[in-house]
Design a protein around this motif. Structure first.
Motif, PDB file in Angstrom:
ATOM      1  N   ASP A 274       0.828  -1.216   0.000  1.00 37.31           N
ATOM      2  CA  ASP A 274       0.000   0.000   0.000  1.00 37.31           C
ATOM      3  C   ASP A 274       0.862   1.264   0.000  1.00 37.31           C
ATOM      4  OD1 ASP A 274       1.015  -0.076   2.528  1.00 37.31           O
ATOM      5  OD2 ASP A 274      -0.899  -0.195   3.572  1.00 37.31           O
ATOM      6  N   SER A 275       2.134   1.116  -0.377  1.00 41.00           N
ATOM      7  CA  SER A 275       3.092   2.222  -0.541  1.00 41.00           C
ATOM      8  C   SER A 275       3.624   2.802   0.763  1.00 41.00           C
ATOM      9  CB  SER A 275       2.503   3.370  -1.393  1.00 41.00           C
ATOM     10  OG  SER A 275       2.157   2.864  -2.659  1.00 41.00           O
ATOM     11  N   GLN A 276       3.195   2.266   1.900  1.00 42.80           N
ATOM     12  CA  GLN A 276       3.835   2.707   3.139  1.00 42.80           C
ATOM     13  C   GLN A 276       5.284   2.214   3.125  1.00 42.80           C
ATOM     14  OE1 GLN A 276       1.894   2.602   6.957  1.00 42.80           O
ATOM     15  NE2 GLN A 276       0.013   1.807   6.045  1.00 42.80           N
ATOM     16  N   GLU A 277       6.164   2.976   3.750  1.00 42.20           N
ATOM     17  CA  GLU A 277       7.579   2.623   3.736  1.00 42.20           C
ATOM     18  C   GLU A 277       8.145   2.583   5.153  1.00 42.20           C
ATOM     19  OE1 GLU A 277       9.697   5.140   0.995  1.00 42.20           O
ATOM     20  OE2 GLU A 277       8.009   5.129  -0.407  1.00 42.20           O
ATOM     21  N   ARG A 278       9.088   1.688   5.370  1.00 47.98           N
ATOM     22  CA  ARG A 278       9.701   1.544   6.697  1.00 47.98           C
ATOM     23  C   ARG A 278      11.200   1.266   6.546  1.00 47.98           C
ATOM     24  NH1 ARG A 278       5.034   2.393   7.495  1.00 47.98           N
ATOM     25  NH2 ARG A 278       3.593   1.440   8.985  1.00 47.98           N
ATOM     26  N   ASP A 279      11.980   1.722   7.515  1.00 48.13           N
ATOM     27  CA  ASP A 279      13.392   1.345   7.601  1.00 48.13           C
ATOM     28  C   ASP A 279      13.556   0.304   8.699  1.00 48.13           C
ATOM     29  OD1 ASP A 279      14.439   2.816   5.564  1.00 48.13           O
ATOM     30  OD2 ASP A 279      14.854   4.571   6.806  1.00 48.13           O
ATOM     31  N   VAL A 280      14.202  -0.800   8.365  1.00 44.70           N
ATOM     32  CA  VAL A 280      14.436  -1.874   9.328  1.00 44.70           C
ATOM     33  C   VAL A 280      15.925  -2.186   9.360  1.00 44.70           C
ATOM     34  CG1 VAL A 280      13.751  -4.174  10.080  1.00 44.70           C
ATOM     35  CG2 VAL A 280      12.219  -2.863   8.588  1.00 44.70           C
ATOM     36  N   ILE A 281      16.512  -2.170  10.540  1.00 44.36           N
ATOM     37  CA  ILE A 281      17.930  -2.521  10.669  1.00 44.36           C
ATOM     38  C   ILE A 281      18.046  -4.016  10.934  1.00 44.36           C
ATOM     39  CG2 ILE A 281      20.038  -2.184  12.010  1.00 44.36           C
ATOM     40  CD1 ILE A 281      19.010   0.591  12.680  1.00 44.36           C
ATOM     41  N   MET A 282      18.825  -4.694  10.113  1.00 45.70           N
ATOM     42  CA  MET A 282      18.988  -6.144  10.225  1.00 45.70           C
ATOM     43  C   MET A 282      20.445  -6.469  10.539  1.00 45.70           C
ATOM     44  SD  MET A 282      15.909  -7.061   9.619  1.00 45.70           S
ATOM     45  CE  MET A 282      16.201  -8.831   9.714  1.00 45.70           C
TER      46      MET A 282
END
Ligand SMILES: [Zn+2]
Length: 301
Positions: free
Chosen positions: A112-120
């Motif tokens: 749905d075009s939401q964006e997130r930053d995830v640190i892996m």
């Protein structure tokens, strides 16, 4: 699979190492599989990422009301003498990234075009192997709920029996899936052996030590997990009943709940349960509390 269901991941930095985030060892994991059942229940905590949240307003909190806007993303393995239960599967699928030994930030774009930053830091399967398990050792799989940061590696457990509520499963496989989901990451659950949980409490191994409790509101079939350990005592894994500890302290409910009134009622019922059992509440996304937990291959017993 429709193209818009694909997870889009872009490594944007390799130098984002903070002292709070353990560094990956980069070593080859020992061979896993055919793990021996333990004598008593064990609880393993895995690091399945750290979420950078740009807007705490979605959680009913002003920026100055939280001590950190970061959210931890843990995954859990319960090893019981009679089998194993995996609880929540992270935000980024193992198949979508390559570890470097250092923390890497991935940019996740949801359908749905939401964006997130995830640190892996480290893939889930490598952590599981270090604890002596492979995905084929997992008897049961349960997700607290369907949001993308809990489903990423759900497809990795095709041999596990999926424990889910009907209303949650229906929403996951609806023609138009709910927001904040990444349906491609759980698509194969459709083929897993599945047990639909009908009662409020589902006693997984029949002895009261591992109980999935209904706690709807965040999503229609949201659930939490009670684990009773011999040495540590009772622990209640929150799912997303709360995200920030401040939601609990300040009595705030996120704006994006499926049903806010249900969330309030579930929180009240779980509070009553916590008082009755004297169990600890582990808010899964609580970054500071999670940082203090022992991580796999160490475990709670
Ligand atoms: Zn979450």
């Amino acid at each position: 699979m429709k193209a818009n269901n694909r997870i889009v991941l872009v490594a944007v930095a390799t130098a984002l190492v903070s002292t709070a985030i353990p560094r990956g060892s980069g070593q080859t994991a020992p061979p896993a599989g055919h793990a021996q059942p333990p004598q008593s229940v064990r609880l393993y905590v895995f690091d399945c990422g750290t979420l950078h949240i740009a807007d705490t307003g979605r959680f009913g909190l002003k920026p100055e009301e939280v001590t950190t806007s970061d959210l931890s993303v843990p995954c859990f393995l319960v090893a019981h003498p009679k089998g194993t239960l995996f609880w929540d599967t992270g935000a980024v699928p193992d198949s979508a990234w390559k570890p470097t030994g250092a923390a890497i930030t991935y940019h996740v774009v949801l359908p749905d075009s939401q964006e997130r930053d995830v640190i892996m830091v480290k893939p889930l399967k490598a952590q599981l192997a270090e604890a002596g398990y492979s995905p084929s050792d997992i008897t049961y799989l349960a997700l607290s709920h369907y949001h993308y940061d809990h489903t990423a590696n759900a497809n990795a457990f095709p041999a596990a029996t999926w424990l889910v509520r009907q209303e949650e499963r229906d929403a996951m496989f609806a023609e138009k899936p709910p927001g904040v989901t990444q349906p491609s990451t759980y698509a194969s659950l459709r083929n897993n052996k599945t047990v639909i949980l009908k009662s409020d409490d589902y006693d997984v191994f029949g002895d009261g030590t591992v109980v999935i409790k209904s706690a709807p509101g965040h999503t229609p079939g949201h659930q939490v997990l009670y684990v009773k350990l011999v040495k540590t005592g009772g622990i209640l894994l929150s799912g997303d009943l709360y995200h920030y500890p401040e939601e609990r302290r300040l009595n705030r409910v996120p704006t994006f709940e499926f049903n806010q009134e249900q969330t309030r009622a579930s929180r009240e019922a779980i509070d009553t349960f916590l008082r009755k059992t004297d169990a600890q509440l582990w808010i899964q996304h609580d970054f500071k509390a999670n940082a203090r937990l022992k991580k796999a291959p160490d475990y709670y017993e």
